[in-house]
Design a protein around this motif. Sequence first.
Motif, PDB file in Angstrom:
ATOM      1  N   HIS A  96      -3.275  -1.311  -0.897  1.00  0.00           N
ATOM      2  CA  HIS A  96      -2.352  -2.449  -0.865  1.00  0.00           C
ATOM      3  C   HIS A  96      -1.815  -2.702   0.534  1.00  0.00           C
ATOM      4  O   HIS A  96      -1.768  -3.843   1.000  1.00  0.00           O
ATOM      5  CB  HIS A  96      -1.188  -2.242  -1.844  1.00  0.00           C
ATOM      6  CG  HIS A  96      -1.523  -2.719  -3.212  1.00  0.00           C
ATOM      7  ND1 HIS A  96      -1.437  -4.047  -3.567  1.00  0.00           N
ATOM      8  CD2 HIS A  96      -1.988  -2.062  -4.291  1.00  0.00           C
ATOM      9  CE1 HIS A  96      -1.834  -4.181  -4.832  1.00  0.00           C
ATOM     10  NE2 HIS A  96      -2.168  -2.991  -5.280  1.00  0.00           N
ATOM     11  N   GLU A  97      -1.415  -1.623   1.185  1.00  0.00           N
ATOM     12  CA  GLU A  97      -0.830  -1.767   2.510  1.00  0.00           C
ATOM     13  C   GLU A  97      -1.877  -2.311   3.505  1.00  0.00           C
ATOM     14  O   GLU A  97      -1.561  -3.153   4.352  1.00  0.00           O
ATOM     15  CB  GLU A  97      -0.267  -0.406   2.977  1.00  0.00           C
ATOM     16  CG  GLU A  97       0.400  -0.406   4.332  1.00  0.00           C
ATOM     17  CD  GLU A  97       1.594  -1.365   4.442  1.00  0.00           C
ATOM     18  OE1 GLU A  97       2.079  -1.866   3.411  1.00  0.00           O
ATOM     19  OE2 GLU A  97       2.027  -1.611   5.586  1.00  0.00           O
ATOM     20  N   TRP A 102      -3.667  -6.694   6.772  1.00  0.00           N
ATOM     21  CA  TRP A 102      -4.770  -7.581   7.187  1.00  0.00           C
ATOM     22  C   TRP A 102      -4.322  -9.033   7.115  1.00  0.00           C
ATOM     23  O   TRP A 102      -4.544  -9.826   8.026  1.00  0.00           O
ATOM     24  CB  TRP A 102      -6.010  -7.369   6.305  1.00  0.00           C
ATOM     25  CG  TRP A 102      -7.169  -8.186   6.808  1.00  0.00           C
ATOM     26  CD1 TRP A 102      -8.110  -7.807   7.716  1.00  0.00           C
ATOM     27  CD2 TRP A 102      -7.460  -9.548   6.447  1.00  0.00           C
ATOM     28  NE1 TRP A 102      -8.979  -8.838   7.959  1.00  0.00           N
ATOM     29  CE2 TRP A 102      -8.603  -9.927   7.199  1.00  0.00           C
ATOM     30  CE3 TRP A 102      -6.880 -10.479   5.589  1.00  0.00           C
ATOM     31  CZ2 TRP A 102      -9.172 -11.197   7.100  1.00  0.00           C
ATOM     32  CZ3 TRP A 102      -7.444 -11.751   5.502  1.00  0.00           C
ATOM     33  CH2 TRP A 102      -8.579 -12.089   6.246  1.00  0.00           C
ATOM     34  N   LYS A 103      -3.656  -9.335   5.978  1.00  0.00           N
ATOM     35  CA  LYS A 103      -3.165 -10.697   5.751  1.00  0.00           C
ATOM     36  C   LYS A 103      -2.146 -11.108   6.833  1.00  0.00           C
ATOM     37  O   LYS A 103      -2.190 -12.217   7.345  1.00  0.00           O
ATOM     38  CB  LYS A 103      -2.514 -10.741   4.370  1.00  0.00           C
ATOM     39  CG  LYS A 103      -2.143 -12.110   3.902  1.00  0.00           C
ATOM     40  CD  LYS A 103      -3.246 -12.710   3.088  1.00  0.00           C
ATOM     41  CE  LYS A 103      -2.820 -14.082   2.557  1.00  0.00           C
ATOM     42  NZ  LYS A 103      -3.916 -14.766   1.898  1.00  0.00           N
ATOM     43  N   ALA A 104      -1.261 -10.189   7.169  1.00  0.00           N
ATOM     44  CA  ALA A 104      -0.245 -10.481   8.196  1.00  0.00           C
ATOM     45  C   ALA A 104      -0.918 -10.741   9.545  1.00  0.00           C
ATOM     46  O   ALA A 104      -0.541 -11.662  10.268  1.00  0.00           O
ATOM     47  CB  ALA A 104       0.740  -9.315   8.306  1.00  0.00           C
ATOM     48  N   ILE A 133      -9.026  -1.148  -6.109  1.00  0.00           N
ATOM     49  CA  ILE A 133      -9.274  -1.782  -4.808  1.00  0.00           C
ATOM     50  C   ILE A 133      -9.467  -3.284  -4.992  1.00  0.00           C
ATOM     51  O   ILE A 133      -8.915  -4.097  -4.252  1.00  0.00           O
ATOM     52  CB  ILE A 133     -10.491  -1.136  -4.104  1.00  0.00           C
ATOM     53  CG1 ILE A 133     -10.162   0.320  -3.738  1.00  0.00           C
ATOM     54  CG2 ILE A 133     -10.898  -1.932  -2.863  1.00  0.00           C
ATOM     55  CD1 ILE A 133     -11.346   1.116  -3.230  1.00  0.00           C
ATOM     56  N   GLY A 134     -10.234  -3.640  -6.030  1.00  0.00           N
ATOM     57  CA  GLY A 134     -10.426  -5.058  -6.335  1.00  0.00           C
ATOM     58  C   GLY A 134      -9.105  -5.749  -6.633  1.00  0.00           C
ATOM     59  O   GLY A 134      -8.855  -6.871  -6.175  1.00  0.00           O
ATOM     60  N   THR A 139      -4.554  -9.321  -5.404  1.00  0.00           N
ATOM     61  CA  THR A 139      -3.100  -9.475  -5.277  1.00  0.00           C
ATOM     62  C   THR A 139      -2.732 -10.108  -3.936  1.00  0.00           C
ATOM     63  O   THR A 139      -1.855 -10.958  -3.853  1.00  0.00           O
ATOM     64  CB  THR A 139      -2.401  -8.104  -5.400  1.00  0.00           C
ATOM     65  OG1 THR A 139      -2.756  -7.541  -6.654  1.00  0.00           O
ATOM     66  CG2 THR A 139      -0.881  -8.231  -5.309  1.00  0.00           C
ATOM     67  N   HIS A 140      -3.406  -9.646  -2.880  1.00  0.00           N
ATOM     68  CA  HIS A 140      -3.050 -10.146  -1.535  1.00  0.00           C
ATOM     69  C   HIS A 140      -3.917 -11.329  -1.114  1.00  0.00           C
ATOM     70  O   HIS A 140      -3.777 -11.831  -0.010  1.00  0.00           O
ATOM     71  CB  HIS A 140      -3.149  -9.006  -0.524  1.00  0.00           C
ATOM     72  CG  HIS A 140      -2.158  -7.914  -0.794  1.00  0.00           C
ATOM     73  ND1 HIS A 140      -0.884  -7.933  -0.289  1.00  0.00           N
ATOM     74  CD2 HIS A 140      -2.238  -6.799  -1.567  1.00  0.00           C
ATOM     75  CE1 HIS A 140      -0.225  -6.855  -0.724  1.00  0.00           C
ATOM     76  NE2 HIS A 140      -1.031  -6.163  -1.500  1.00  0.00           N
TER      77      HIS A 140
END
Length: 281
Positions: A96-97, A102-104, A133-134, A139-140
């Motif tokens: 998740h982190e 990555w998104k940030a 993982i999927g 989620t993100h």
Amino acid sequence: RAKAGGRNRFEFFASDLGTTATTIFTKTALMRQALEHDGFVLHYQPTVRLMDGCITGVEALIRLRQPDGQLMPPLEFIALAEETGLIVPIGRWVAHEACRQWKAWQAAGNLNLRMAFNLSAREFHDAACVRAIGDALKTHDVPGDQFMVEITESMMFPDPIRARALLEELRGMHIAVAIDDFGTGYSSLAHLRNLPADFLKIDQSFVAGIPADEKICGIVRTIMAMARGLNLQVIAEGVETDAQLQYLRELACDEVQGYLLARPLPAAEFAHWLEIRRARG
Ligand code: C2E
Ligand code: MG
Ligand code: MG
Ligand code: MG
């Protein structure tokens, strides 16, 4: 309060048994707390493509924040996390982190930074691991093709067929697969041939021996040739000197990672490193 008192009593008792029991107990408690109270941290170490000096991505490496603020390195708690089963929720947190970060970075304009993270044996053999993982990707809302999972040779055994199926599933999500610490475990060439992997990471113990140790250089050249035959890209880990970099360049190694380029850095420091490097061209 009662709980805290109980813990102190146990620690006192455990220290009578010897430091090992205390350490195990303390670390386990620390990991449990860290899961609840944001006590784990990821540091990021870049990988660089030798051909053009391009930063291809980062490897996320976990640390555990201690009460005194010091960070405990993974080699001091991952094995215990595996034994206690805590590695499963820890691994979920890592996924998740890594997606969140990555998104940030993407939002800040850092496109196409491949985010690699490590899986340990127990996680890999947890039936829900790949699904988790999927879920993290979903989620993100991040694309699988920007991620890479690192597993070691020894994880593929004792059940190479299942391992292969799991890797196929990851690849179905377009996640890249790297074989980490290559050369330190048992690998059957027959299994390697059938392994759905994209990258092979040459273990740093080999990199440490180049260019002075002739036998190690021979092994490294052999690994490179084998990787080409298997259509795997090669990343050399633990590159610390210019001489090592030069040698790897001559062998046409694809990517390098190591202190020579950058140590694993907290997210903000990595972003800063990236900025400086890009400004220099
Ligand atoms: P690894 O995946 O092989 O990671 C490479 C290790 O080499 C890292 O140690 C990194 O800091 C270190 N390293 C990088 N460049 C150099 C260099 O130039 N010289 C030297 N001497 N060392 C270098 P770190 O961060 O202590 O991690 C150790 C191991 O812990 C990792 O080895 C990986 O197996 C495991 N690990 C790290 N993060 C995670 C995680 O999130 N989950 C799991 N399951 N395991 C993890
Ligand atoms: Mg790794
Ligand atoms: Mg490694
Ligand atoms: Mg290693």
